[in-house]
Write a protein that holds these residues in place. Structure first.
Motif, short mmCIF file in Angstrom:
data_model
loop_
_atom_site.label_atom_id
_atom_site.label_comp_id
_atom_site.label_asym_id
_atom_site.label_seq_id
_atom_site.Cartn_x
_atom_site.Cartn_y
_atom_site.Cartn_z
N UNK A 112 -74.16 -53.64 -62.86
CA UNK A 112 -73.70 -54.80 -63.26
C UNK A 112 -73.61 -55.95 -62.45
N UNK A 113 -73.00 -55.58 -61.45
CA UNK A 113 -72.84 -56.75 -60.50
C UNK A 113 -74.26 -57.41 -60.29
N UNK A 114 -75.25 -56.54 -60.02
CA UNK A 114 -76.63 -57.19 -59.50
C UNK A 114 -77.34 -57.78 -60.47
N UNK A 115 -77.07 -57.30 -61.79
CA UNK A 115 -77.89 -57.89 -62.80
C UNK A 115 -77.11 -59.25 -63.18
N UNK A 116 -75.76 -59.30 -63.06
CA UNK A 116 -75.28 -60.51 -63.02
C UNK A 116 -75.71 -61.77 -62.22
N UNK A 117 -75.98 -61.07 -60.76
CA UNK A 117 -76.49 -61.87 -59.58
C UNK A 117 -77.91 -62.35 -60.09
N UNK A 118 -78.52 -61.61 -60.64
CA UNK A 118 -80.01 -61.91 -60.95
C UNK A 118 -80.08 -62.74 -61.78
N UNK A 119 -79.20 -62.54 -62.91
CA UNK A 119 -78.81 -63.75 -64.29
C UNK A 119 -78.63 -64.92 -63.42
N UNK A 120 -77.89 -65.18 -62.51
CA UNK A 120 -77.54 -66.57 -61.80
C UNK A 120 -78.64 -66.97 -61.14
N UNK A 121 -79.46 -66.06 -60.33
CA UNK A 121 -80.59 -66.64 -59.45
C UNK A 121 -81.57 -67.32 -60.64
N UNK A 122 -81.64 -66.39 -61.71
CA UNK A 122 -82.71 -67.11 -62.43
C UNK A 122 -82.17 -68.42 -63.32
N UNK A 123 -81.09 -68.48 -63.46
CA UNK A 123 -80.48 -69.80 -64.13
C UNK A 123 -80.61 -70.89 -63.19
N UNK A 124 -80.29 -70.69 -61.92
CA UNK A 124 -80.36 -71.47 -60.98
C UNK A 124 -81.91 -72.13 -60.90
N UNK A 172 -85.44 -67.35 -56.26
CA UNK A 172 -86.41 -66.31 -56.81
C UNK A 172 -86.48 -65.18 -55.96
N UNK A 173 -86.48 -65.27 -54.54
CA UNK A 173 -86.57 -63.98 -53.81
C UNK A 173 -85.36 -63.20 -54.00
N UNK A 174 -84.17 -63.86 -54.13
CA UNK A 174 -82.86 -63.17 -54.27
C UNK A 174 -82.87 -62.47 -55.42
N UNK A 175 -83.42 -63.02 -56.43
CA UNK A 175 -83.26 -62.35 -57.76
C UNK A 175 -84.25 -61.29 -57.91
N UNK A 176 -85.44 -61.37 -57.37
CA UNK A 176 -86.52 -60.29 -57.21
C UNK A 176 -85.54 -58.98 -56.64
N UNK A 177 -85.18 -59.46 -55.22
CA UNK A 177 -84.40 -58.44 -54.64
C UNK A 177 -83.44 -57.56 -55.49
N UNK A 178 -82.56 -58.43 -56.27
CA UNK A 178 -81.57 -57.71 -57.33
C UNK A 178 -82.28 -56.74 -58.08
N UNK A 179 -83.49 -57.35 -58.62
CA UNK A 179 -84.20 -56.45 -59.67
C UNK A 179 -84.59 -55.16 -59.23
N UNK A 180 -85.41 -55.45 -57.88
CA UNK A 180 -85.93 -54.09 -57.18
C UNK A 180 -84.77 -52.96 -56.73
N UNK A 181 -83.47 -53.63 -56.26
CA UNK A 181 -82.56 -52.69 -55.95
C UNK A 181 -81.69 -52.11 -57.31
N UNK A 182 -81.82 -52.62 -58.28
CA UNK A 182 -81.46 -52.11 -59.61
C UNK A 182 -82.03 -51.11 -60.00
N UNK A 183 -83.50 -51.29 -60.12
CA UNK A 183 -84.63 -50.40 -60.64
C UNK A 183 -84.55 -49.21 -59.62
N UNK A 184 -84.70 -49.25 -58.38
CA UNK A 184 -85.05 -48.03 -57.55
C UNK A 184 -83.86 -47.73 -56.57
N UNK A 185 -82.97 -48.22 -56.61
CA UNK A 185 -81.58 -48.01 -55.93
C UNK A 185 -80.21 -47.41 -56.72
N UNK A 186 -80.25 -48.27 -57.69
CA UNK A 186 -78.91 -48.15 -58.60
C UNK A 186 -79.28 -47.30 -59.78
#
Length: 139
Positions: free
Chosen positions: A115-127, A83-97
């Motif tokens: 795209x890589x961060x989106x895929x990583x967030x998708x995997x975090x959500x799935x797990x 959950x925390x890793x996925x949220x970090x990916x989302x924040x990085x996408x929105x405010x850095x990328x």
């Protein structure tokens, strides 16, 4: 009902990422008249998705602890880390990328990282969903 909130939030998180990333955005590039228009619309969808992700993540984090106790790392068979890793990916996408992509700054690099961060967030959500779903086997 309180026990179902994390599973519902994880399902919404993963399902919304799947719908936006693998259906809605590709359809924009197929059906809108220009790639620039599709890209601008996709950016708005991805931004909205970030807020859905954050809302789902906060609901899961709040549900991960008993009243008066801190969240435990073993919550949901280790789901808390994802959950925390996925949220970090989302924040990085929105405010850095995203700002770099919108500024068309080294577009190929930043789009690839996004795209890589989106895929990583998708995997975090799935797990997370798999770890929280009733009847799932222990990891």
């Amino acid at each position: 009902m309180r026990a179902r909130v994390p599973v519902l939030a994880a399902a919404l998180w993963w399902g919304s990422l799947t719908a936006i990333g693998f259906m809605a955005v590709p359809l924009l590039f197929v059906h809108l008249p220009t790639p620039a228009l599709a890209g601008q619309t996709a950016a708005k969808l991805f931004s909205a998705q970030t807020w859905v992700s954050l809302g789902c993540g906060v609901m899961m984090l709040l549900a991960s602890r008993s009243p008066g106790e801190p969240a435990r790392m073993d919550w949901g068979r280790g789901a808390l880390v994802f959950v925390v890793a996925g949220l970090l990916c989302a924040l990085l996408q929105e405010f850095a990328i995203a700002p770099r992509i919108m500024a068309r700054e080294n577009l190929r690099l930043w789009h690839g990282i996004g795209s890589g961060l989106f895929a990583l967030q998708w995997l975090c959500a799935l797990v997370t969903l798999c770890k929280l779903a009733p009847g799932s086997r222990p990891a």
